[in-house]
Design a protein around this motif. Structure first.
Motif, PDB file in Angstrom:
ATOM      1  N   LEU A  72       0.875  -0.937  -0.178  1.00 25.66           N
ATOM      2  CA  LEU A  72      -0.018   0.215   0.036  1.00 25.66           C
ATOM      3  C   LEU A  72       0.834   1.273   0.063  1.00 25.66           C
ATOM      4  CD1 LEU A  72      -2.788  -1.277   2.640  1.00 25.66           C
ATOM      5  CD2 LEU A  72      -3.031  -0.854   0.200  1.00 25.66           C
ATOM      6  N   THR A  73       2.093   1.169   0.777  1.00 26.37           N
ATOM      7  CA  THR A  73       2.756   2.315   0.948  1.00 26.37           C
ATOM      8  C   THR A  73       3.437   2.588  -0.443  1.00 26.37           C
ATOM      9  OG1 THR A  73       3.113   2.129   3.169  1.00 26.37           O
ATOM     10  CG2 THR A  73       4.876   3.247   2.177  1.00 26.37           C
ATOM     11  N   ALA A 101     -11.525   3.149  -4.360  1.00 27.13           N
ATOM     12  CA  ALA A 101     -11.699   2.018  -4.136  1.00 27.13           C
ATOM     13  C   ALA A 101     -10.900   0.854  -5.186  1.00 27.13           C
ATOM     14  CB  ALA A 101     -13.079   1.311  -4.049  1.00 27.13           C
ATOM     15  N   PHE A 102     -10.999   1.280  -6.372  1.00 25.99           N
ATOM     16  CA  PHE A 102     -10.308   0.707  -7.511  1.00 25.99           C
ATOM     17  C   PHE A 102      -9.125   0.299  -7.315  1.00 25.99           C
ATOM     18  CE2 PHE A 102      -8.561   0.148 -11.777  1.00 25.99           C
ATOM     19  CZ  PHE A 102      -9.406  -0.728 -12.285  1.00 25.99           C
ATOM     20  N   LYS A 103      -8.210   1.555  -6.863  1.00 29.34           N
ATOM     21  CA  LYS A 103      -6.764   1.749  -6.655  1.00 29.34           C
ATOM     22  C   LYS A 103      -6.521   0.819  -5.474  1.00 29.34           C
ATOM     23  CE  LYS A 103      -5.873   5.928  -9.000  1.00 29.34           C
ATOM     24  NZ  LYS A 103      -5.263   7.338  -8.693  1.00 29.34           N
ATOM     25  N   VAL A 104      -7.315   0.828  -4.422  1.00 33.92           N
ATOM     26  CA  VAL A 104      -6.942  -0.152  -3.188  1.00 33.92           C
ATOM     27  C   VAL A 104      -7.326  -1.639  -3.577  1.00 33.92           C
ATOM     28  CG1 VAL A 104      -7.753  -0.431  -0.935  1.00 33.92           C
ATOM     29  CG2 VAL A 104      -7.463   1.913  -1.742  1.00 33.92           C
ATOM     30  N   TYR A 110      -2.666  -7.353  -5.911  1.00 29.02           N
ATOM     31  CA  TYR A 110      -1.396  -7.741  -6.341  1.00 29.02           C
ATOM     32  C   TYR A 110      -1.119  -8.501  -4.863  1.00 29.02           C
ATOM     33  CZ  TYR A 110       3.736  -6.886  -6.582  1.00 29.02           C
ATOM     34  OH  TYR A 110       4.902  -7.463  -6.995  1.00 29.02           O
ATOM     35  N   PHE A 111      -1.361  -7.982  -3.936  1.00 26.16           N
ATOM     36  CA  PHE A 111      -0.947  -8.667  -2.321  1.00 26.16           C
ATOM     37  C   PHE A 111      -1.365 -10.096  -2.519  1.00 26.16           C
ATOM     38  CE2 PHE A 111      -2.592  -9.572   1.785  1.00 26.16           C
ATOM     39  CZ  PHE A 111      -1.430 -10.037   2.422  1.00 26.16           C
ATOM     40  N   GLU A 112      -2.509 -10.054  -2.898  1.00 26.68           N
ATOM     41  CA  GLU A 112      -3.132 -11.577  -2.893  1.00 26.68           C
ATOM     42  C   GLU A 112      -2.505 -12.493  -3.854  1.00 26.68           C
ATOM     43  OE1 GLU A 112      -7.606 -10.772  -1.389  1.00 26.68           O
ATOM     44  OE2 GLU A 112      -7.380 -10.950  -3.386  1.00 26.68           O
ATOM     45  N   ASP A 113      -2.016 -12.082  -5.036  1.00 28.93           N
ATOM     46  CA  ASP A 113      -1.696 -12.778  -6.207  1.00 28.93           C
ATOM     47  C   ASP A 113      -0.223 -12.866  -6.202  1.00 28.93           C
ATOM     48  OD1 ASP A 113      -4.280 -13.279  -6.747  1.00 28.93           O
ATOM     49  OD2 ASP A 113      -4.143 -12.110  -8.724  1.00 28.93           O
ATOM     50  N   GLN A 114       0.653 -12.154  -5.675  1.00 33.82           N
ATOM     51  CA  GLN A 114       2.082 -11.837  -6.163  1.00 33.82           C
ATOM     52  C   GLN A 114       2.948 -12.143  -4.542  1.00 33.82           C
ATOM     53  OE1 GLN A 114       3.148 -11.588  -9.257  1.00 33.82           O
ATOM     54  NE2 GLN A 114       0.804 -11.645  -9.688  1.00 33.82           N
ATOM     55  N   THR A 115       2.235 -12.479  -3.580  1.00 34.91           N
ATOM     56  CA  THR A 115       3.133 -12.794  -2.649  1.00 34.91           C
ATOM     57  C   THR A 115       2.820 -14.170  -1.939  1.00 34.91           C
ATOM     58  OG1 THR A 115       1.827 -11.644  -0.684  1.00 34.91           O
ATOM     59  CG2 THR A 115       3.372 -10.379  -1.908  1.00 34.91           C
TER      60      THR A 115
END
Length: 180
Positions: A72-73, A101-104, A110-115
């Motif tokens: 997020l940061t 909301a779209f950007k969040v 990205y967090f859910e898929d890439q980490t």
């Protein structure tokens, strides 16, 4: 062999899980009504089986939340923690943001898929104008894939394609990979 992280904890039944779902909806509504923020980010772990919280799952949650907050940061999204739960049904954080909301949701996806840790999380994004969380399909993206195969996760969950033991073994392996 990977040690199971599900050997301890207070088993939860569907009644307890549904009661917390009702508490969650009430808190989400309260937070969005009380704030001038545009967006609510609700983050929790997806945990198969009756054990939803214990010392290992708390550690996974804290480590994953750190990854999410870093993402997020890095995306210049200001999200402030407004509530946090540590219940037998699981840990959960509630963030408010003035970002769209779209950007969040993009950062959450990205967090859910890439980490590796992010794969274990469910990061819902809501607004006071919406009746439900913003979905991937509303954003033109495909549904989340299963932990164990490339099928849509909801399809595998509905059909019970994988056993609770298989799913818990995957989570135990993620714990070992990231926290031991």
């Amino acid at each position: 062999m990977t040690k199971s992280i599900f050997k301890e904890g207070q088993p939860q039944d569907i009644v307890q899980v549904l009661a917390d779902k009702d508490r969650r909806v009430r808190l989400q509504t309260k937070l969005l009504q009380a704030a001038s923020a545009k967006t609510l980010l609700d983050v929790k772990l997806n945990i198969p089986g009756p054990i939803k919280n214990n010392q290992y799952l708390r550690k996974l949650f804290v480590a994953g939340v750190k990854d999410l907050e870093r993402i997020l940061t890095n995306n210049h999204l200001q999200c402030s923690l407004k509530a946090s739960w540590d219940r037998p049904t699981g840990c959960e954080n509630f963030y408010l943001s003035n970002n769209e909301a779209f950007k969040v949701k993009q950062a959450a996806i990205y967090f859910e898929d890439q980490t590796e840790l992010g794969r274990l999380f469910d990061a819902d994004v809501l607004t006071s104008a919406s009746k439900a969380a913003l979905s991937r399909t509303e954003m033109g993206l495909k549904a989340r894939s299963c932990f164990l195969c490339q099928r849509p996760a909801k399809e595998c969950a509905r059909s019970r394609r994988h056993s609770v033991n298989q799913l818990q073994a995957y989570l135990s392996q993620v714990y070992e990979n990231n926290l031991t």
